[in-house]
Design a protein around this motif. Structure first.
Motif, PDB file in Angstrom:
ATOM      1  N   GLU A 144       0.822  -1.104   0.143  1.00 58.50           N
ATOM      2  CA  GLU A 144      -0.020  -0.052  -0.028  1.00 58.50           C
ATOM      3  C   GLU A 144       0.843   1.237   0.096  1.00 58.50           C
ATOM      4  OE1 GLU A 144      -3.111  -0.251  -0.431  1.00 58.50           O
ATOM      5  OE2 GLU A 144      -3.588  -2.073   0.118  1.00 58.50           O
ATOM      6  N   ALA A 145       2.132   1.028  -0.286  1.00 64.13           N
ATOM      7  CA  ALA A 145       3.033   2.279  -0.513  1.00 64.13           C
ATOM      8  C   ALA A 145       2.394   3.572  -1.352  1.00 64.13           C
ATOM      9  CB  ALA A 145       4.446   1.871  -0.709  1.00 64.13           C
ATOM     10  N   HIS A 146       1.542   3.062  -2.263  1.00 68.78           N
ATOM     11  CA  HIS A 146       1.147   3.981  -3.287  1.00 68.78           C
ATOM     12  C   HIS A 146       0.217   4.893  -2.638  1.00 68.78           C
ATOM     13  CE1 HIS A 146      -2.044   0.808  -3.218  1.00 68.78           C
ATOM     14  NE2 HIS A 146      -2.719   1.811  -3.728  1.00 68.78           N
ATOM     15  N   ALA A 147      -0.324   4.695  -1.527  1.00 72.33           N
ATOM     16  CA  ALA A 147      -1.248   5.511  -0.614  1.00 72.33           C
ATOM     17  C   ALA A 147      -0.412   6.652   0.146  1.00 72.33           C
ATOM     18  CB  ALA A 147      -1.987   4.507   0.272  1.00 72.33           C
ATOM     19  N   TRP A 148       0.600   6.938  -0.083  1.00 74.67           N
ATOM     20  CA  TRP A 148       1.289   7.955   0.547  1.00 74.67           C
ATOM     21  C   TRP A 148       0.727   9.305   0.785  1.00 74.67           C
ATOM     22  CZ3 TRP A 148       2.344  11.916  -2.606  1.00 74.67           C
ATOM     23  CH2 TRP A 148       2.715  11.523  -4.312  1.00 74.67           C
ATOM     24  N   GLY A 149      -0.326   9.480  -0.259  1.00 73.28           N
ATOM     25  CA  GLY A 149      -1.065  10.800  -0.462  1.00 73.28           C
ATOM     26  C   GLY A 149      -1.793  11.093   0.939  1.00 73.28           C
ATOM     27  N   MET A 150      -1.952  10.019   1.625  1.00 72.58           N
ATOM     28  CA  MET A 150      -2.876  10.168   2.789  1.00 72.58           C
ATOM     29  C   MET A 150      -2.200  10.942   3.896  1.00 72.58           C
ATOM     30  SD  MET A 150      -4.216   6.146   3.416  1.00 72.58           S
ATOM     31  CE  MET A 150      -2.473   5.372   3.488  1.00 72.58           C
ATOM     32  N   VAL A 151      -0.831  11.152   3.833  1.00 71.18           N
ATOM     33  CA  VAL A 151       0.029  11.701   4.841  1.00 71.18           C
ATOM     34  C   VAL A 151       0.398  12.990   4.662  1.00 71.18           C
ATOM     35  CG1 VAL A 151       0.554   9.729   5.878  1.00 71.18           C
ATOM     36  CG2 VAL A 151       2.089  10.691   4.296  1.00 71.18           C
ATOM     37  N   ILE A 152      -0.017  13.534   3.442  1.00 67.90           N
ATOM     38  CA  ILE A 152       0.716  14.830   2.925  1.00 67.90           C
ATOM     39  C   ILE A 152       0.066  16.047   3.194  1.00 67.90           C
ATOM     40  CG2 ILE A 152       1.589  13.585   0.887  1.00 67.90           C
ATOM     41  CD1 ILE A 152      -0.833  14.811  -0.797  1.00 67.90           C
ATOM     42  N   VAL A 184      -0.552  26.378   0.415  1.00 69.21           N
ATOM     43  CA  VAL A 184       0.487  25.773  -0.375  1.00 69.21           C
ATOM     44  C   VAL A 184       0.242  24.135  -0.083  1.00 69.21           C
ATOM     45  CG1 VAL A 184       3.059  25.461  -0.821  1.00 69.21           C
ATOM     46  CG2 VAL A 184       1.907  27.698  -0.237  1.00 69.21           C
ATOM     47  N   ASP A 185      -0.137  23.807   0.921  1.00 71.04           N
ATOM     48  CA  ASP A 185      -0.302  22.404   1.331  1.00 71.04           C
ATOM     49  C   ASP A 185      -1.490  21.826   0.517  1.00 71.04           C
ATOM     50  OD1 ASP A 185       0.072  20.364   3.976  1.00 71.04           O
ATOM     51  OD2 ASP A 185      -1.958  20.325   3.509  1.00 71.04           O
ATOM     52  N   ASP A 186      -2.473  22.840   0.530  1.00 70.83           N
ATOM     53  CA  ASP A 186      -3.751  22.338  -0.310  1.00 70.83           C
ATOM     54  C   ASP A 186      -3.543  22.190  -1.640  1.00 70.83           C
ATOM     55  OD1 ASP A 186      -5.436  22.225   1.914  1.00 70.83           O
ATOM     56  OD2 ASP A 186      -6.079  24.198   1.790  1.00 70.83           O
ATOM     57  N   ILE A 187      -2.530  23.261  -2.276  1.00 66.02           N
ATOM     58  CA  ILE A 187      -2.213  23.150  -3.504  1.00 66.02           C
ATOM     59  C   ILE A 187      -1.625  21.597  -3.780  1.00 66.02           C
ATOM     60  CG2 ILE A 187      -0.731  24.447  -5.563  1.00 66.02           C
ATOM     61  CD1 ILE A 187      -1.183  26.775  -4.078  1.00 66.02           C
ATOM     62  N   GLY A 188      -0.424  21.465  -3.155  1.00 64.26           N
ATOM     63  CA  GLY A 188       0.248  20.324  -3.495  1.00 64.26           C
ATOM     64  C   GLY A 188      -0.678  19.075  -3.092  1.00 64.26           C
ATOM     65  N   ALA A 189      -1.769  19.015  -2.233  1.00 60.89           N
ATOM     66  CA  ALA A 189      -2.730  17.769  -2.218  1.00 60.89           C
ATOM     67  C   ALA A 189      -3.486  17.634  -3.293  1.00 60.89           C
ATOM     68  CB  ALA A 189      -3.647  17.964  -0.824  1.00 60.89           C
ATOM     69  N   LEU A 190      -4.059  18.981  -3.692  1.00 58.59           N
ATOM     70  CA  LEU A 190      -5.097  18.447  -4.957  1.00 58.59           C
ATOM     71  C   LEU A 190      -4.244  18.492  -6.203  1.00 58.59           C
ATOM     72  CD1 LEU A 190      -6.851  22.283  -4.384  1.00 58.59           C
ATOM     73  CD2 LEU A 190      -8.018  19.764  -3.971  1.00 58.59           C
ATOM     74  N   THR A 191      -3.162  18.875  -6.420  1.00 63.38           N
ATOM     75  CA  THR A 191      -2.372  18.449  -7.571  1.00 63.38           C
ATOM     76  C   THR A 191      -2.005  17.031  -7.680  1.00 63.38           C
ATOM     77  OG1 THR A 191      -1.261  20.630  -7.706  1.00 63.38           O
ATOM     78  CG2 THR A 191      -0.299  18.657  -8.609  1.00 63.38           C
ATOM     79  N   ILE A 192      -1.673  16.310  -6.350  1.00 64.80           N
ATOM     80  CA  ILE A 192      -1.602  14.904  -6.138  1.00 64.80           C
ATOM     81  C   ILE A 192      -2.663  14.168  -6.474  1.00 64.80           C
ATOM     82  CG2 ILE A 192      -0.807  13.234  -4.557  1.00 64.80           C
ATOM     83  CD1 ILE A 192       1.106  15.352  -3.386  1.00 64.80           C
ATOM     84  N   ILE A 193      -3.775  14.545  -5.867  1.00 67.59           N
ATOM     85  CA  ILE A 193      -4.902  14.060  -6.175  1.00 67.59           C
ATOM     86  C   ILE A 193      -5.162  13.819  -7.784  1.00 67.59           C
ATOM     87  CG2 ILE A 193      -7.639  14.018  -5.998  1.00 67.59           C
ATOM     88  CD1 ILE A 193      -7.234  15.278  -3.311  1.00 67.59           C
ATOM     89  N   ALA A 194      -5.082  14.943  -8.425  1.00 68.09           N
ATOM     90  CA  ALA A 194      -5.401  15.029  -9.860  1.00 68.09           C
ATOM     91  C   ALA A 194      -4.367  14.008 -10.653  1.00 68.09           C
ATOM     92  CB  ALA A 194      -5.287  16.405 -10.390  1.00 68.09           C
ATOM     93  N   TYR A 197      -4.056  10.027  -8.176  1.00 69.19           N
ATOM     94  CA  TYR A 197      -5.477   9.202  -7.850  1.00 69.19           C
ATOM     95  C   TYR A 197      -6.645   9.465  -8.954  1.00 69.19           C
ATOM     96  CZ  TYR A 197      -2.588   8.525  -3.536  1.00 69.19           C
ATOM     97  OH  TYR A 197      -1.448   8.444  -2.695  1.00 69.19           O
ATOM     98  N   THR A 198      -6.157   9.717  -9.982  1.00 67.18           N
ATOM     99  CA  THR A 198      -7.163   9.529 -11.161  1.00 67.18           C
ATOM    100  C   THR A 198      -7.135   8.516 -11.754  1.00 67.18           C
ATOM    101  OG1 THR A 198      -7.323  12.002 -11.113  1.00 67.18           O
ATOM    102  CG2 THR A 198      -8.140  10.781 -13.031  1.00 67.18           C
ATOM    103  N   GLY A 245     -13.345  10.794 -15.765  1.00 66.36           N
ATOM    104  CA  GLY A 245     -12.498  10.184 -14.801  1.00 66.36           C
ATOM    105  C   GLY A 245     -11.791  10.930 -13.657  1.00 66.36           C
ATOM    106  N   VAL A 246     -11.475  12.229 -13.998  1.00 61.92           N
ATOM    107  CA  VAL A 246     -10.655  13.156 -13.141  1.00 61.92           C
ATOM    108  C   VAL A 246     -11.567  13.408 -11.981  1.00 61.92           C
ATOM    109  CG1 VAL A 246      -9.785  15.393 -12.631  1.00 61.92           C
ATOM    110  CG2 VAL A 246      -9.290  14.218 -14.959  1.00 61.92           C
ATOM    111  N   HIS A 247     -11.185  13.108 -10.627  1.00 58.84           N
ATOM    112  CA  HIS A 247     -12.074  13.360  -9.720  1.00 58.84           C
ATOM    113  C   HIS A 247     -12.974  14.622  -9.525  1.00 58.84           C
ATOM    114  CE1 HIS A 247     -13.670  12.844  -5.675  1.00 58.84           C
ATOM    115  NE2 HIS A 247     -13.566  11.635  -5.778  1.00 58.84           N
ATOM    116  N   PRO A 248     -14.151  14.671  -9.479  1.00 58.70           N
ATOM    117  CA  PRO A 248     -15.014  15.725  -9.843  1.00 58.70           C
ATOM    118  C   PRO A 248     -14.878  16.899  -8.850  1.00 58.70           C
ATOM    119  CG  PRO A 248     -16.407  13.953  -9.024  1.00 58.70           C
ATOM    120  CD  PRO A 248     -15.084  13.422  -9.366  1.00 58.70           C
ATOM    121  N   THR A 249     -14.336  16.586  -7.514  1.00 57.01           N
ATOM    122  CA  THR A 249     -14.183  17.560  -6.639  1.00 57.01           C
ATOM    123  C   THR A 249     -13.099  18.789  -7.273  1.00 57.01           C
ATOM    124  OG1 THR A 249     -12.563  16.294  -5.710  1.00 57.01           O
ATOM    125  CG2 THR A 249     -14.564  16.203  -4.625  1.00 57.01           C
ATOM    126  N   LEU A 250     -12.129  18.253  -8.219  1.00 50.18           N
ATOM    127  CA  LEU A 250     -11.130  19.292  -8.648  1.00 50.18           C
ATOM    128  C   LEU A 250     -11.806  20.212  -9.435  1.00 50.18           C
ATOM    129  CD1 LEU A 250      -8.418  16.745  -9.511  1.00 50.18           C
ATOM    130  CD2 LEU A 250      -8.638  18.208  -7.756  1.00 50.18           C
TER     131      LEU A 250
END
Length: 633
Positions: A144-152, A184-194, A197-198, A245-250
């Motif tokens: 599950e190492a690919h789930a590293w986005g959970m801690v960012i 800045v943290d939110d920008i990084g998280a949103l970029t990583i989701i896009a 995790y798409t 397929g891109v997460h609609p929250t973005l």
């Protein structure tokens, strides 16, 4: 002889306003708590309710959120579960408000000045990278190492609410630092989701989304009816993101970044005030509508939308999200599994240790290297407490759990890790703040000038190398500051070039509605070398300080009025005033004028003779006696 009014001290507005109400009502207490605290409490309630519901009635919790909703017409239908409706639709509104804040910070907020933004930007980047690295190192054998986005990501709602609950006595500059970091943290998280995790990406619908986004950008040029157009185009863009397929929250973020933001135009404000006066003189529905529309249009769409949506996000959407996603089944078996799970351990270490070391360590390094602008009050011990609070990764962490982990048991272990890390980070931050404040005696706060006089920055009247200094924190609409300026002028008349006088801003905005505008106008005048001339003009007519009056004063002083108007809304001007306000807060200045004599806070009367005695008693060079006749009288 000149008459001098001797005042012991100006009234303290913070105390005078509360004197008449010893027992505030429940409604008053709720209002005083503020949206951040109430939102954080509701988020906690939603989390606790989800955990209780999931453990007391596991079947009903799962079946309720798996309930299907079908919305559509004829063959065009959308099939959602209640869980996906919250995570895909309602959370799009949450990310929309995040995008609005990001847009505002880059346009007119803290991130417009690179010197102020450097420290939180570097801290945020380190706080994104180090937790992800630690998680991957710990969870690499789990699959599950690919789930590293959970801690960012840091939960901004919890961060602000927790800071209000357990933060230091004067959190102003720390709060600005953490909010800039969170953006800045939110920008990084949103970029990583896009990017990470798409899944099932289909590019064609994004063409429709691009057309819709272009329409949103150009909607600002419509003369009227913009609201329905924005709403229709926003729905189209959201549906296009969903189909791609891109997460609609973005979609919420993309829309928010195109919504215009600007500081209120002074002439628009003046026009709105004129219409309001016309309505007061001749009340009718046409004048009422015109005045209301003019007032609304003087504020940028970005700020109007933030004001409109933020209560729904804080009080409804985020508590619902917690209720739908925090339903962790807690049993001895699951807890034992979580204790042994590298995913749970990776989340706790990533959020608690990684965030703290990343944010605090990078700030410590920048301070040691003298890089970036920390400002008075943003001390390392307070940064340490704020860095620990950044380990509260609740909302986006749970959001990415749902995107990144398919195995239900592992997802449950991950949720346990997120909740445990958030609680641990909160408790440790409270401990750090408590220790920090205990070693900083409250009675010493504000006795010493926190920012030394800087000739390159400060407004100085008199020789810059004069042996005696008076620094005034004041407000151009305050009658006591007017009296103090007269006393200081008398001191200067008597001791001449041995005195340098420094003005800094501390506008009491609740008591003096024009004070902040006056401060910014004086800074705009300073950019044309006319600060003290503008100061004297403001003090000479404290009753007339509307936007049009400020423009007339600028013209009378021979300023370039067009440049003056442009500078009024510039980041340089607003940032300079904000720095003084935060410095004043760091020194617990709650009333004006507040004077510092040779760097020490002056307590007592501020007539000319009293100030001269204070100067004589200050630690001034013995070779430069004041020698004022009658000073001891």
């Amino acid at each position: 002889m000149t008459d001098v009014t001797v005042l012991r001290s100006p009234p303290d507005p913070d105390h005078s306003t509360e004197a008449g109400r010893r027992h505030p009502s429940i409604a008053d207490k709720i209002r005083m708590a503020g949206q951040a605290r109430i939102g954080a409490v509701l988020l906690l309630i939603g989390t606790a309710a989800a955990i209780l519901w999931a453990n007391l009635a596991t079947g009903s919790y799962d079946s309720f959120w798996d309930t299907h909703l079908v919305v559509g017409v004829a063959e065009f239908q959308l099939d959602f579960t209640l869980h996906s409706a919250v995570n895909d639709a309602l959370m799009a509104i949450f990310f929309f408000t995040v995008g609005l804040e990001v847009r505002r910070e880059f346009a007119i907020g803290e991130l417009t000045s690179w010197s102020r933004a450097l420290v939180p930007v570097v801290a945020a980047i380190a706080g994104l990278a180090l937790p992800a690295l630690l998680f991957v190192l710990i969870a690499q054998g789990s699959g599950e190492a690919h789930a590293w986005g959970m801690v960012i990501s840091t939960d901004t709602a919890f961060l602000v609410g927790a800071l209000a609950l357990i933060g230091p006595r004067v959190p102003g500059r720390l709060r600005v630092f953490l909010l800039a970091l969170a953006v800045v943290d939110d920008i990084g998280a949103l970029t990583i989701i896009a990017l990470v995790y798409t899944e099932d990406f289909t590019p064609l619908p994004l063409i429709v989304a691009a057309i819709g986004l272009a329409g949103i950008y150009f909607t600002r040029y419509l003369r009227g009816g913009r609201g329905p157009v924005y709403g229709t185009l926003a729905i189209i863009v959201w549906l296009a993101f969903l189909a791609s397929g891109v997460h609609p929250t973005l979609a919420g973020v993309a829309i928010a970044l195109l919504v215009p933001v600007y500081r209120p135009n002074r002439r628009d404000v003046e026009h709105a005030l004129d219409l309001a006066r016309t309505f007061r003189q001749s009340p009718n529905s046409d004048y009422a509508r015109a005045a209301a529309n003019s007032l609304r249009e003087s504020i940028s769409i970005n700020e109007r939308l933030q004001s409109a949506y933020s209560p729904y996000v804080a009080y409804v959407i985020l508590p619902l999200f917690a209720l739908a996603n925090a339903g962790v089944v807690v049993s001895p078996e699951i807890l034992m599994g979580a204790l042994r799970s590298p995913v749970t351990l990776g989340i706790i270490v990533g959020l608690v240790v990684g965030k703290f070391v990343g944010v605090f360590g990078s700030s410590l390094l920048l301070k040691a290297l003298r890089i970036g602008d920390f400002g008075p009050g943003l001390t390392l011990d307070r940064i340490a407490g704020g860095a620990m609070l950044c380990g509260m990764g609740f909302t986006i962490s749970l959001f990415i759990v749902d995107l990144a982990i398919e195995d239900a048991q592992v997802a449950n272990e991950a949720r346990v890790g997120v909740l445990a890390a958030s609680v641990l980070a909160f408790v440790l931050a409270a401990l750090i703040f408590r220790i920090s404040e205990s070693v900083r005696p409250s009675h010493d706060t504000g006795l010493t000038l926190v920012r030394p006089v800087d000739p390159a920055r400060d407004h100085i009247f008199g020789p810059v190398d004069a042996p005696y200094t008076i620094v005034e924190y004041g407000d151009f609409q305050c009658e006591f500051c007017l009296k103090a300026s007269g006393s200081i002028q008398q001191v200067h008349d008597q001791i001449g070039d041995q005195l340098r006088y420094v003005w800094r801003h501390a506008p009491l905005q609740r008591q003096h509605p024009n004070a902040l505008a006056d401060a910014e106008a004086s800074e705009a005048a300073a950019l044309q070398g006319k600060f003290f001339e503008f100061e004297r003009g403001l003090f000479s007519d404290q009753e007339n300080q509307r936007p049009s009056d400020l423009l007339r004063l600028a013209a009378r002083l021979g300023l370039d009025v067009d440049k003056f108007e442009r500078d009024l809304t510039s980041a340089r001007v607003t940032g300079r005033v904000q720095e003084d306000i935060l410095d004043a807060e760091a020194m617990n200045i709650t009333s004006v004028p507040t004077l510092f004599v040779n760097g020490r806070r002056h307590v007592g009367p501020y007539d000319a003779n009293s100030l001269i005695r204070a100067l004589e008693q200050a630690n001034a060079p013995a070779a430069s006696p004041v020698g004022v006749p009658g000073a001891g009288a």
